[in-house]
Motif scaffolding. Structure first.
Motif, mmCIF file in Angstrom:
data_model
loop_
_atom_site.group_PDB
_atom_site.id
_atom_site.type_symbol
_atom_site.label_atom_id
_atom_site.label_comp_id
_atom_site.label_asym_id
_atom_site.label_seq_id
_atom_site.Cartn_x
_atom_site.Cartn_y
_atom_site.Cartn_z
ATOM 1 N N VAL A 69 0.855 -1.180 0.000
ATOM 2 C CA VAL A 69 0.000 0.000 0.000
ATOM 3 C C VAL A 69 0.891 1.230 0.000
ATOM 4 O O VAL A 69 1.786 1.353 0.840
ATOM 5 N N ASN A 70 0.647 2.134 -0.942
ATOM 6 C CA ASN A 70 1.441 3.354 -1.059
ATOM 7 C C ASN A 70 0.510 4.558 -1.010
ATOM 8 O O ASN A 70 -0.458 4.627 -1.773
ATOM 9 N N VAL A 71 0.796 5.488 -0.098
ATOM 10 C CA VAL A 71 -0.011 6.702 0.043
ATOM 11 C C VAL A 71 0.913 7.905 -0.047
ATOM 12 O O VAL A 71 1.936 7.962 0.631
ATOM 13 N N VAL A 72 0.557 8.866 -0.902
ATOM 14 C CA VAL A 72 1.317 10.104 -1.058
ATOM 15 C C VAL A 72 0.377 11.263 -0.788
ATOM 16 O O VAL A 72 -0.701 11.351 -1.385
ATOM 17 N N SER A 97 -4.710 -1.211 -7.863
ATOM 18 C CA SER A 97 -5.835 -0.299 -7.911
ATOM 19 C C SER A 97 -5.386 1.008 -7.280
ATOM 20 O O SER A 97 -4.626 0.999 -6.307
ATOM 21 N N SER A 98 -5.847 2.116 -7.827
ATOM 22 C CA SER A 98 -5.372 3.416 -7.368
ATOM 23 C C SER A 98 -6.502 4.433 -7.417
ATOM 24 O O SER A 98 -7.424 4.315 -8.226
ATOM 25 N N SER A 99 -6.396 5.447 -6.559
ATOM 26 C CA SER A 99 -7.369 6.527 -6.573
ATOM 27 C C SER A 99 -6.719 7.796 -6.038
ATOM 28 O O SER A 99 -5.644 7.742 -5.428
ATOM 29 N N MET A 100 -7.398 8.902 -6.266
ATOM 30 C CA MET A 100 -6.855 10.207 -5.856
ATOM 31 C C MET A 100 -7.944 11.034 -5.192
ATOM 32 O O MET A 100 -9.119 10.948 -5.563
ATOM 33 N N PHE A 101 -7.544 11.810 -4.201
ATOM 34 C CA PHE A 101 -8.438 12.735 -3.513
ATOM 35 C C PHE A 101 -7.779 14.108 -3.557
ATOM 36 O O PHE A 101 -6.589 14.229 -3.281
ATOM 37 N N VAL A 102 -8.554 15.143 -3.890
ATOM 38 C CA VAL A 102 -8.014 16.498 -3.912
ATOM 39 C C VAL A 102 -8.853 17.367 -2.996
ATOM 40 O O VAL A 102 -10.073 17.473 -3.152
ATOM 41 N N GLY A 103 -8.173 17.962 -1.999
ATOM 42 C CA GLY A 103 -8.820 18.901 -1.102
ATOM 43 C C GLY A 103 -8.493 20.324 -1.532
ATOM 44 O O GLY A 103 -7.903 20.546 -2.589
ATOM 45 N N THR A 109 -2.784 10.571 -3.215
ATOM 46 C CA THR A 109 -2.942 9.400 -4.069
ATOM 47 C C THR A 109 -2.726 8.163 -3.196
ATOM 48 O O THR A 109 -1.874 8.152 -2.315
ATOM 49 N N ALA A 110 -3.519 7.149 -3.452
ATOM 50 C CA ALA A 110 -3.374 5.888 -2.723
ATOM 51 C C ALA A 110 -3.410 4.758 -3.745
ATOM 52 O O ALA A 110 -4.291 4.718 -4.614
ATOM 53 N N THR A 111 -2.445 3.853 -3.633
ATOM 54 C CA THR A 111 -2.344 2.726 -4.547
ATOM 55 C C THR A 111 -2.182 1.447 -3.746
ATOM 56 O O THR A 111 -1.409 1.409 -2.792
#
Length: 118
Positions: A69-72, A97-103, A109-111
């Motif tokens: 699990v990789n979180v940036v 599987s990966s996704s992105m959240f923008v505040g 990004t989390a993969t």
């Protein structure tokens, strides 16, 4: 490798739903502070790992997989950012599987990488 021997393989779309829900849950009220980023990245990583591994026997059922699990998390300051990963793996069994959240002031990004364990 015969796909029948694998049973249910890793399903990226199902894991993406988990990633999206955890990012939404953890980051909706998060305010970017340099001191809090390390801890938040660990919280998200642990939540992803626990939700995916913890639900495997019932919901996801991805036996014999090892996970990374990789979180940036980074601050939005007007500059571009590229996040990349490279892996040497079996294209028939391994996946991610990966996704992105923008505040307002940050991005995340989390993969989740899934490698089949022979």
């Amino acid at each position: 490798m015969n796909r029948e021997r694998l049973g249910d393989g890793f399903r990226p779309s199902q894991v993406k739903e988990v990633i999206d829900s955890i990012l939404e849950e953890k980051l909706t009220s998060f305010v970017y502070e340099k001191e809090a980023v390390d801890e938040m990245a660990m919280v998200i990583s642990n939540a992803l790992r626990n939700r995916i591994i913890g639900s495997m026997p019932t919901e996801m059922n991805f036996p014999r997989y090892k996970y990374v699990v990789n979180v940036v998390i980074g601050e939005l300051r007007g500059a571009g950012v590229k996040v990349a990963a490279r892996c040497l793996w079996d294209a028939d069994t391994d996946n991610y599987s990966s996704s992105m959240f923008v505040g307002e002031t940050f991005f995340c990004t989390a993969t989740v990488f899934a490698a089949y364990y022979y």
